[in-house]
Enzyme design. Structure first.
Site, PDB file in Angstrom:
ATOM      1  N   LEU A 121      22.970  26.897  74.899  1.00  0.00           N
ATOM      2  CA  LEU A 121      22.591  25.515  74.605  1.00  0.00           C
ATOM      3  C   LEU A 121      22.907  24.670  75.839  1.00  0.00           C
ATOM      4  O   LEU A 121      24.068  24.466  76.186  1.00  0.00           O
ATOM      5  CB  LEU A 121      23.361  25.021  73.379  1.00  0.00           C
ATOM      6  CG  LEU A 121      23.209  25.892  72.124  1.00  0.00           C
ATOM      7  CD1 LEU A 121      24.124  25.410  71.004  1.00  0.00           C
ATOM      8  CD2 LEU A 121      21.754  25.937  71.662  1.00  0.00           C
ATOM      9  N   ASN A 122      21.846  24.190  76.505  1.00  0.00           N
ATOM     10  CA  ASN A 122      21.981  23.562  77.816  1.00  0.00           C
ATOM     11  C   ASN A 122      21.379  22.156  77.828  1.00  0.00           C
ATOM     12  O   ASN A 122      20.771  21.746  78.811  1.00  0.00           O
ATOM     13  CB  ASN A 122      21.288  24.448  78.873  1.00  0.00           C
ATOM     14  CG  ASN A 122      21.487  23.954  80.285  1.00  0.00           C
ATOM     15  OD1 ASN A 122      22.603  23.620  80.684  1.00  0.00           O
ATOM     16  ND2 ASN A 122      20.420  23.882  81.060  1.00  0.00           N
ATOM     17  N   GLY A 123      21.573  21.433  76.733  1.00  0.00           N
ATOM     18  CA  GLY A 123      20.947  20.116  76.631  1.00  0.00           C
ATOM     19  C   GLY A 123      21.808  18.959  77.073  1.00  0.00           C
ATOM     20  O   GLY A 123      21.333  17.824  77.175  1.00  0.00           O
ATOM     21  N   HIS A 229      21.673  20.519  68.356  1.00  0.00           N
ATOM     22  CA  HIS A 229      21.281  21.915  68.568  1.00  0.00           C
ATOM     23  C   HIS A 229      20.691  22.585  67.341  1.00  0.00           C
ATOM     24  O   HIS A 229      20.176  23.697  67.424  1.00  0.00           O
ATOM     25  CB  HIS A 229      22.437  22.748  69.136  1.00  0.00           C
ATOM     26  CG  HIS A 229      23.785  22.452  68.550  1.00  0.00           C
ATOM     27  ND1 HIS A 229      24.068  22.541  67.214  1.00  0.00           N
ATOM     28  CD2 HIS A 229      24.943  22.071  69.150  1.00  0.00           C
ATOM     29  CE1 HIS A 229      25.329  22.248  67.005  1.00  0.00           C
ATOM     30  NE2 HIS A 229      25.900  21.940  68.157  1.00  0.00           N
ATOM     31  N   ILE A 258      26.816  26.406  76.393  1.00  0.00           N
ATOM     32  CA  ILE A 258      26.942  26.890  77.767  1.00  0.00           C
ATOM     33  C   ILE A 258      28.301  26.544  78.359  1.00  0.00           C
ATOM     34  O   ILE A 258      28.755  27.177  79.311  1.00  0.00           O
ATOM     35  CB  ILE A 258      25.791  26.352  78.646  1.00  0.00           C
ATOM     36  CG1 ILE A 258      25.636  27.224  79.894  1.00  0.00           C
ATOM     37  CG2 ILE A 258      25.990  24.873  78.997  1.00  0.00           C
ATOM     38  CD1 ILE A 258      24.325  27.068  80.612  1.00  0.00           C
ATOM     39  N   LYS A 400      35.209  20.518  77.456  1.00  0.00           N
ATOM     40  CA  LYS A 400      34.627  19.230  77.070  1.00  0.00           C
ATOM     41  C   LYS A 400      35.166  18.085  77.921  1.00  0.00           C
ATOM     42  O   LYS A 400      34.512  17.050  78.053  1.00  0.00           O
ATOM     43  CB  LYS A 400      34.918  18.942  75.589  1.00  0.00           C
ATOM     44  CG  LYS A 400      34.441  20.012  74.620  1.00  0.00           C
ATOM     45  CD  LYS A 400      32.936  20.153  74.630  1.00  0.00           C
ATOM     46  CE  LYS A 400      32.461  21.172  73.596  1.00  0.00           C
ATOM     47  NZ  LYS A 400      30.994  21.415  73.695  1.00  0.00           N
TER      48      LYS A 400
END
Length: 512
Positions: A121-123, A229, A258, A400
């Site tokens: 997940l690369n958003g 996602h 990711i 994060k």
């Protein structure tokens, strides 16, 4: 379902009624009319915006259709999304311990990996850490970025086992262009990299319940957002990649964030999926909850199905109970293994269901908006043979914040072929709890304040607040609290060893 519509321009949709006043049939009729009006107004506005689309209009119209379905649910699904009395703690057999998994024979590994697709997940953008562009482009270890490490991991598998595991990136419209430029550096790497872009949904004005964007051009950029996602299922299907991988004989995809550097391909889990006596369509990796994870989503049984329970769905009176690590002992790592044929089925027959997350935001111009989002793990109840697996904490290493970055960059871990391994000299497997203050929140400030990353091999807890800098070769052990009050500055000198210390006030190292 959504928890509550009050405060989102929909107070008149609330199903509750004032004590002593029952709803009349006219109230119900009024409610229905206002819902229909809101739905019609949204449809009309989206049609106008669609006329401004210059390219990929078919894709945009498909996304608008998905958005309208979500918006309609937002209008009609009111009240708490769960009845607390119906929640049941999971039976022991619903969560499989990782240690019970069998390792595959070396001869089987090639065949197993040939059935796997890895999706990251690369958003996300790196703005929360003070960086521009995709978060995956931030250097996290030895100048390697998140993306570098993920590509290295897959290349190592492909070279070692002579296989072809593809790496798929789900980008958002925020990250797609920059990511494509970065991917050019991997042309000589033995990994086939694919990308697809998740949907672009319109932000909704909180008062009018209409999109704030007036067109699809760059001047309305602030009016759009990627819808979480949970959008992966529809977007992956619509991209054509799902069908392509099924035709190639792929069976499962491994999905993870990711920025979770612990989410590597696990051969034992893959072996358990492929060779399970009962077909498993959905496997969620969970791990033991600590006091640092009390807000993390957990798995429960609800109406006979395995279900992901997030804190936003919990009625206020039960939030403390939800946070209890003695009652709800595990949480979702967002490492998921999902059967490709099952994804195709639930998308085509529209049986997939994920709770709506209402995300309120205030834009720079002061306009209050809401974003309707979904989470990928919430789809677990839509699949047959779903299970949880309790994995070691080492499979959950998210970055994060710069507090997480400190741990990842330290001597607590060694880096090998894109994977992080905990230093065997660490006497216990848990990572320290680190809380760096706002002066460290941006990567460039974080790097400025550490002349070198401290030795934290024996650290349990670190809190740093205020104007603090660290010299070279500092060692931190046990519990260390460093607080520089407003107007004060603390410079921890090079070579200092702090063990179970509280440092406060003013300590400045002057140049001679």
């Amino acid at each position: 379902m959504i928890t509550n519509l009050n405060g989102y321009g929909l107070s008149y949709f609330d199903t509750a009624f004032v004590k002593g006043h029952r709803r009349s049939s006219s109230d119900v009729e009024f409610k229905e009319k206002t819902r229909l009006d809101a739905k019609a107004a949204m449809n009309k506005t989206l049609a106008k915006i669609a006329n401004t689309v210059a390219a990929n209009k078919e894709k945009v119209l498909s996304e608008f259709e998905g958005f309208e379905q979500l918006f309609h649910r937002f209008l009609t699904e009111t009240g708490p999304s769960v009845d607390w009395e119906k929640i049941k703690l999971l039976a022991d057999e619903a969560i499989k311990p990782y240690k019970e998994l069998a390792s595959p024979d070396d001869k089987q590994i090639h065949e197993l990996l040939d059935k796997l697709v890895v999706v990251k997940l690369n958003g996300g953008l790196g703005t929360s850490m003070g960086c521009k562009g995709p978060k995956s482009a931030i250097a996290v270890r030895n100048e390697f970025t998140f993306l570098d490490l993920n590509v290295q991991q897959i290349e190592t598998l492909n070279r070692k086992y002579n296989t072809d595991v593809p790496l798929v990136l789900m980008n958002s419209f925020n990250t797609d262009e920059d990511t494509e430029k970065i991917l050019a550096r991997y042309n000589q790497v033995r990994v086939n990299i694919f990308t697809f872009t998740q949907s672009r949904f319109p932000r909704i004005n909180r008062e009018s319940l209409l999109p704030i964007a007036t067109n699809f051009g760059p001047e309305s950029a602030e009016g759009w957002y990627p819808p979480g996602h949970g959008d992966i299922y529809a977007s992956f299907y619509n991209s054509g990649l799902l069908e392509e991988f099924i035709k190639q004989g792929k069976k499962y995809m491994f999905i993870s964030n990711i920025d979770n550097l612990g989410a590597t391909v696990d051969l034992n889990i893959l072996n358990g999926l492929i060779n399970s006596e009962k077909k498993l369509e959905f496997l969620m990796e969970v791990t033991d909850k600590t006091r640092a994870d009390i807000k993390g989503g957990t798995l429960v049984e609800y109406e006979g199905k395995l279900r992901l329970l997030e804190i936003a769905q919990v009625p206020k009176d039960y939030v403390d109970e939800f946070k209890s690590i003695s009652k709800f002992k595990i949480f979702n790592t967002n490492n998921l293994w999902v059967n490709l044929d099952a994804i195709k089925r639930v998308v085509e027959d529209r049986s997939i269901h994920m709770e709506i997350i209402v995300n309120p935001k205030t834009l720079d111009n002061g306009v209050n908006v809401i974003q309707l989002e979904t989470a990928v793990g919430a789809a677990i109840k839509s699949f047959d043979g779903a299970k949880g697996i309790n994995v070691p904490r080492s499979r959950f290493l998210p970055v994060k914040t710069t507090s997480d970055l400190l741990i990842i960059m330290s001597n607590l871990y060694s880096l090998r072929a894109g994977s992080l391994k905990m230093n065997p000299k660490r006497s216990f497997p848990t990572v320290p709890l680190c809380k760096l203050g706002s002066q460290f929140s941006k990567v460039k400030d974080f790097l400025y304040r550490f002349a070198s990353i401290p030795d934290i091999l024996e650290l349990d807890h670190l809190t740093v607040s205020g104007d603090v800098t660290f010299g070279k070769n500092v060692t931190l052990k046990g519990t260390v609290i460093i607080i520089a009050n407003h107007g004060d500055r603390i410079d921890i000198p090079s070579g200092a060893i702090l063990e179970n210390k509280i440092v406060s006030g003013n300590l400045r190292i002057l140049d001679h």
